[in-house]
Design a protein around this motif. Structure first.
Motif, PDB file in Angstrom:
ATOM      1  N   UNK A 196       0.830  -1.206   0.000  1.00  0.00           N
ATOM      2  CA  UNK A 196       0.000   0.000   0.000  1.00  0.00           C
ATOM      3  C   UNK A 196       0.864   1.256   0.000  1.00  0.00           C
ATOM      4  N   UNK A 197       1.991   1.217   0.726  1.00  0.00           N
ATOM      5  CA  UNK A 197       2.881   2.377   0.783  1.00  0.00           C
ATOM      6  C   UNK A 197       3.527   2.672  -0.562  1.00  0.00           C
ATOM      7  N   UNK A 198       3.621   1.665  -1.419  1.00  0.00           N
ATOM      8  CA  UNK A 198       4.237   1.883  -2.734  1.00  0.00           C
ATOM      9  C   UNK A 198       3.307   2.636  -3.686  1.00  0.00           C
ATOM     10  N   UNK A 199       2.045   2.768  -3.277  1.00  0.00           N
ATOM     11  CA  UNK A 199       1.045   3.462  -4.100  1.00  0.00           C
ATOM     12  C   UNK A 199       0.941   2.864  -5.509  1.00  0.00           C
ATOM     13  N   UNK A 200       1.015   1.544  -5.582  1.00  0.00           N
ATOM     14  CA  UNK A 200       0.852   0.873  -6.872  1.00  0.00           C
ATOM     15  C   UNK A 200      -0.606   0.946  -7.302  1.00  0.00           C
ATOM     16  N   UNK A 201      -0.820   1.204  -8.560  1.00  0.00           N
ATOM     17  CA  UNK A 201      -2.177   1.149  -9.082  1.00  0.00           C
ATOM     18  C   UNK A 201      -2.610  -0.314  -9.154  1.00  0.00           C
ATOM     19  N   UNK A 202      -3.919  -0.584  -9.194  1.00  0.00           N
ATOM     20  CA  UNK A 202      -4.353  -1.985  -9.330  1.00  0.00           C
ATOM     21  C   UNK A 202      -3.748  -2.689 -10.537  1.00  0.00           C
ATOM     22  N   UNK A 203      -3.595  -1.967 -11.658  1.00  0.00           N
ATOM     23  CA  UNK A 203      -3.023  -2.585 -12.859  1.00  0.00           C
ATOM     24  C   UNK A 203      -1.558  -2.937 -12.635  1.00  0.00           C
ATOM     25  N   UNK A 204      -0.804  -2.041 -11.979  1.00  0.00           N
ATOM     26  CA  UNK A 204       0.600  -2.324 -11.691  1.00  0.00           C
ATOM     27  C   UNK A 204       0.727  -3.513 -10.746  1.00  0.00           C
ATOM     28  N   UNK A 205      -0.177  -3.600  -9.767  1.00  0.00           N
ATOM     29  CA  UNK A 205      -0.157  -4.728  -8.841  1.00  0.00           C
ATOM     30  C   UNK A 205      -0.450  -6.035  -9.575  1.00  0.00           C
ATOM     31  N   UNK A 206      -1.427  -6.019 -10.471  1.00  0.00           N
ATOM     32  CA  UNK A 206      -1.754  -7.221 -11.243  1.00  0.00           C
ATOM     33  C   UNK A 206      -0.575  -7.623 -12.130  1.00  0.00           C
ATOM     34  N   UNK A 207       0.098  -6.642 -12.724  1.00  0.00           N
ATOM     35  CA  UNK A 207       1.272  -6.944 -13.555  1.00  0.00           C
ATOM     36  C   UNK A 207       2.364  -7.609 -12.720  1.00  0.00           C
ATOM     37  N   UNK A 208       2.593  -7.069 -11.520  1.00  0.00           N
ATOM     38  CA  UNK A 208       3.620  -7.647 -10.644  1.00  0.00           C
ATOM     39  C   UNK A 208       3.233  -9.060 -10.216  1.00  0.00           C
ATOM     40  N   UNK A 209       1.948  -9.270  -9.896  1.00  0.00           N
ATOM     41  CA  UNK A 209       1.496 -10.596  -9.475  1.00  0.00           C
ATOM     42  C   UNK A 209       1.531 -11.592 -10.632  1.00  0.00           C
ATOM     43  N   UNK A 210       1.314 -11.113 -11.860  1.00  0.00           N
ATOM     44  CA  UNK A 210       1.422 -12.002 -13.024  1.00  0.00           C
ATOM     45  C   UNK A 210       2.827 -12.579 -13.133  1.00  0.00           C
ATOM     46  N   UNK A 211       3.822 -11.693 -13.046  1.00  0.00           N
ATOM     47  CA  UNK A 211       5.218 -12.147 -13.109  1.00  0.00           C
ATOM     48  C   UNK A 211       5.526 -13.079 -11.939  1.00  0.00           C
ATOM     49  N   UNK A 212       5.027 -12.721 -10.753  1.00  0.00           N
ATOM     50  CA  UNK A 212       5.263 -13.515  -9.544  1.00  0.00           C
ATOM     51  C   UNK A 212       4.714 -14.927  -9.699  1.00  0.00           C
ATOM     52  N   UNK A 213       3.466 -15.037 -10.173  1.00  0.00           N
ATOM     53  CA  UNK A 213       2.849 -16.363 -10.302  1.00  0.00           C
ATOM     54  C   UNK A 213       3.488 -17.176 -11.423  1.00  0.00           C
ATOM     55  N   UNK A 214       3.928 -16.528 -12.482  1.00  0.00           N
ATOM     56  CA  UNK A 214       4.616 -17.261 -13.554  1.00  0.00           C
ATOM     57  C   UNK A 214       5.909 -17.872 -13.015  1.00  0.00           C
ATOM     58  N   UNK A 215       6.632 -17.102 -12.183  1.00  0.00           N
ATOM     59  CA  UNK A 215       7.903 -17.589 -11.637  1.00  0.00           C
ATOM     60  C   UNK A 215       7.677 -18.772 -10.691  1.00  0.00           C
ATOM     61  N   UNK A 216       6.746 -18.607  -9.726  1.00  0.00           N
ATOM     62  CA  UNK A 216       6.548 -19.713  -8.777  1.00  0.00           C
ATOM     63  C   UNK A 216       5.880 -20.904  -9.463  1.00  0.00           C
ATOM     64  N   UNK A 217       5.165 -20.634 -10.566  1.00  0.00           N
ATOM     65  CA  UNK A 217       4.560 -21.726 -11.315  1.00  0.00           C
ATOM     66  C   UNK A 217       5.578 -22.617 -11.997  1.00  0.00           C
ATOM     67  N   UNK A 218       6.801 -22.119 -12.150  1.00  0.00           N
ATOM     68  CA  UNK A 218       7.869 -22.945 -12.715  1.00  0.00           C
ATOM     69  C   UNK A 218       8.308 -24.025 -11.732  1.00  0.00           C
ATOM     70  N   UNK A 219       7.937 -23.879 -10.459  1.00  0.00           N
ATOM     71  CA  UNK A 219       8.430 -24.810  -9.437  1.00  0.00           C
ATOM     72  C   UNK A 219       7.313 -25.509  -8.657  1.00  0.00           C
ATOM     73  N   UNK A 220       6.084 -24.956  -8.688  1.00  0.00           N
ATOM     74  CA  UNK A 220       4.976 -25.545  -7.937  1.00  0.00           C
ATOM     75  C   UNK A 220       3.798 -25.796  -8.866  1.00  0.00           C
ATOM     76  N   UNK A 221       2.975 -26.795  -8.537  1.00  0.00           N
ATOM     77  CA  UNK A 221       1.746 -27.010  -9.301  1.00  0.00           C
ATOM     78  C   UNK A 221       0.734 -25.919  -8.961  1.00  0.00           C
ATOM     79  N   UNK A 222      -0.334 -25.842  -9.758  1.00  0.00           N
ATOM     80  CA  UNK A 222      -1.283 -24.733  -9.644  1.00  0.00           C
ATOM     81  C   UNK A 222      -1.954 -24.616  -8.296  1.00  0.00           C
TER      82      UNK A 222
END
Length: 437
Positions: free
Chosen positions: A313-339
């Motif tokens: 919240x302190x980073x003042x990320x917009x919802x779209x920026x947060x979704x973009x960051x979470x997309x990259x995050x889930x793609x990375x952890x998806x390389x090592x864990x099942x869905x």
């Protein structure tokens, strides 16, 4: 700094346990136990027992083993042969020909399975030999099937959506309805890719299928009637408000048993095999959910989710920026864990973030499923890649390359969901406005 220190400890213990080959559910329990012992004064054993019982005694979870059992029953029927026979006359004249039967077949079976692996195996065991016999390029046959099978996670009844709904305490029926339109849009994107290949690579096209009269096409379509009736029974009963997700799952099991009996593929042996297969899968998912529930409690005591949500919240990320960051995050952890593991492991931290950002939790569930679908076809742990390797004998790298265009289309689907959020929210809101919805 404290939240970074805590996160580091949790991740270190998690990857240490996973690296030693411990089951995911037990690894989650181990991380939670370490967190409770190091950072809280509450007795870890009592907390674990209470939390595991609470997580595993949810009535909503009853839908999970029932939908899994339904898919196991259908896997042992002649459904794939009948689907291919009913679909092929209608797909043959489309740009790309019978490759569309991979996508449409996966879309239909996804609506009665909920599992990506079951969808891939059931459709693939018939379509791969048929497409090879007709001369379709192996690259397209393998790639479209590996990618389209991920629709089993999106189109209801989706096991991932059940797990997500239980984890955040949201209506399973609303989540199922939210997955219908995005699932169909994603299927259309996959079919568009096949059509583009048809026009871009004319030299790779096989010989066209023989012409068939409209009457003959209708005759062949009779093989689709049983599965369409089953889809209507499961999804229609939920959308009309006649049944909850759990009740619809029970209807689905009865319908699958009737379908198997009607095809004369229901024997005592296949019945027991389907029951044991569903039991094994359900037990695996239940163990993961138990571990995730205890980990959520442990992290809650440490204050880590609130701290990370506050940090975001302190980073003042917009919802779209947060979704973009979470997309990259889930793609990375998806390389090592099942869905499913990815969902339950992250929700304790991610849920406060998205609520803080004002993101609709129903919409976010569909977003999570799309990015988890990507994980099914990304090495080194992409489960669909392993299943496809077992079916075709190809190298893992080759299968991953064939599925890369489908992966990119899923990234495009994320952008479409961001641009048009009503794709996911319109149907649940319509259902809510119905009497009893």
């Amino acid at each position: 700094m404290e939240e970074i220190y805590l996160t580091g400890i949790f991740l270190f213990v998690l990857f240490l346990l996973l690296g030693t080959g411990v089951w995911v559910g037990l690894a989650l329990l181990g991380v939670a136990l370490v967190g409770m012992e190091l950072f809280t004064s509450r007795p870890a054993g009592d907390a674990m027992i209470t939390t595991i019982w609470g997580a595993s005694s949810s009535w909503t979870l009853t839908a999970l083993p029932l939908f899994i059992w339904m898919g196991e029953i259908l896997y042992r029927t002649r459904l794939s042969e009948d689907m291919f026979r009913g679909l092929s006359p209608w797909m043959a004249r489309l740009p790309g020909g019978l490759l569309h039967s991979n996508i449409v077949g996966c879309t239909i079976f996804a609506a009665v399975s909920g599992s990506s692996a079951a969808t891939l195996t059931t459709v693939g065991k018939m379509s791969i030999p048929e497409l090879r016999k007709r001369g379709y390029p192996e690259f397209m046959t393998v790639g479209t099937l590996a990618g389209a099978a991920t629709l089993g996670l999106m189109i209801p009844p989706s096991l991932t959506l059940i797990v997500y709904g239980v984890t955040i305490n949201e209506s399973i029926t609303k989540l199922f309805m939210a997955g219908v339109i995005p699932g169909l849009v994603l299927a259309l994107l996959f079919m568009s890719y096949v059509a583009v290949w048809h026009f871009a690579r004319p030299g790779q096209r096989p010989q066209p299928e023989p012409e068939m009269s409209f009457t003959d096409k209708l005759k062949e379509s009779r093989f689709l009637i049983p599965v369409i009736l089953l889809v209507t029974l499961v999804i229609g009963s939920m959308y009309t408000g006649f049944a909850t997700a759990t009740e619809a799952a029970a209807f689905g099991v009865l319908g699958a048993l009737a379908l198997a009996a009607g095809q004369r593929s229901l024997t005592w042996s296949s019945f027991i095999e389907s029951l044991m297969g569903a039991t094994r899968t359900s037990a695996m998912i239940a163990l993961i959910l138990m571990g995730a529930a205890f980990l959520s409690l442990s992290m809650g005591f440490t204050g880590l989710p609130r701290a990370l949500a506050g940090f975001i919240a302190e980073q003042n990320l917009s919802p779209i920026a947060l979704i973009a960051a979470l997309t990259v995050f889930y793609i990375i952890i998806g390389c090592f864990l099942d869905g499913i593991s990815s969902v339950v492991l992250t929700m304790a931290v991610v849920e406060p973030m998205i609520r803080q950002a004002g993101i609709d939790v129903i919409w976010f569930g569909i977003f999570v499923v799309v990015v988890v679908e990507m994980a099914q076809i990304t090495p080194p742990i992409g489960f669909n890649l392993f299943v496809m390797q077992g079916m075709t004998g190809h190298e893992m790298n080759y299968i991953a390359k064939t599925a890369l265009p489908m992966f990119l289309l899923m990234v495009l689907m994320v952008a479409i969901l961001v641009a048009f959020p009503d794709l996911a929210t319109w149907l649940p809101e319509t259902m809510r406005s119905r009497p009893g919805g």
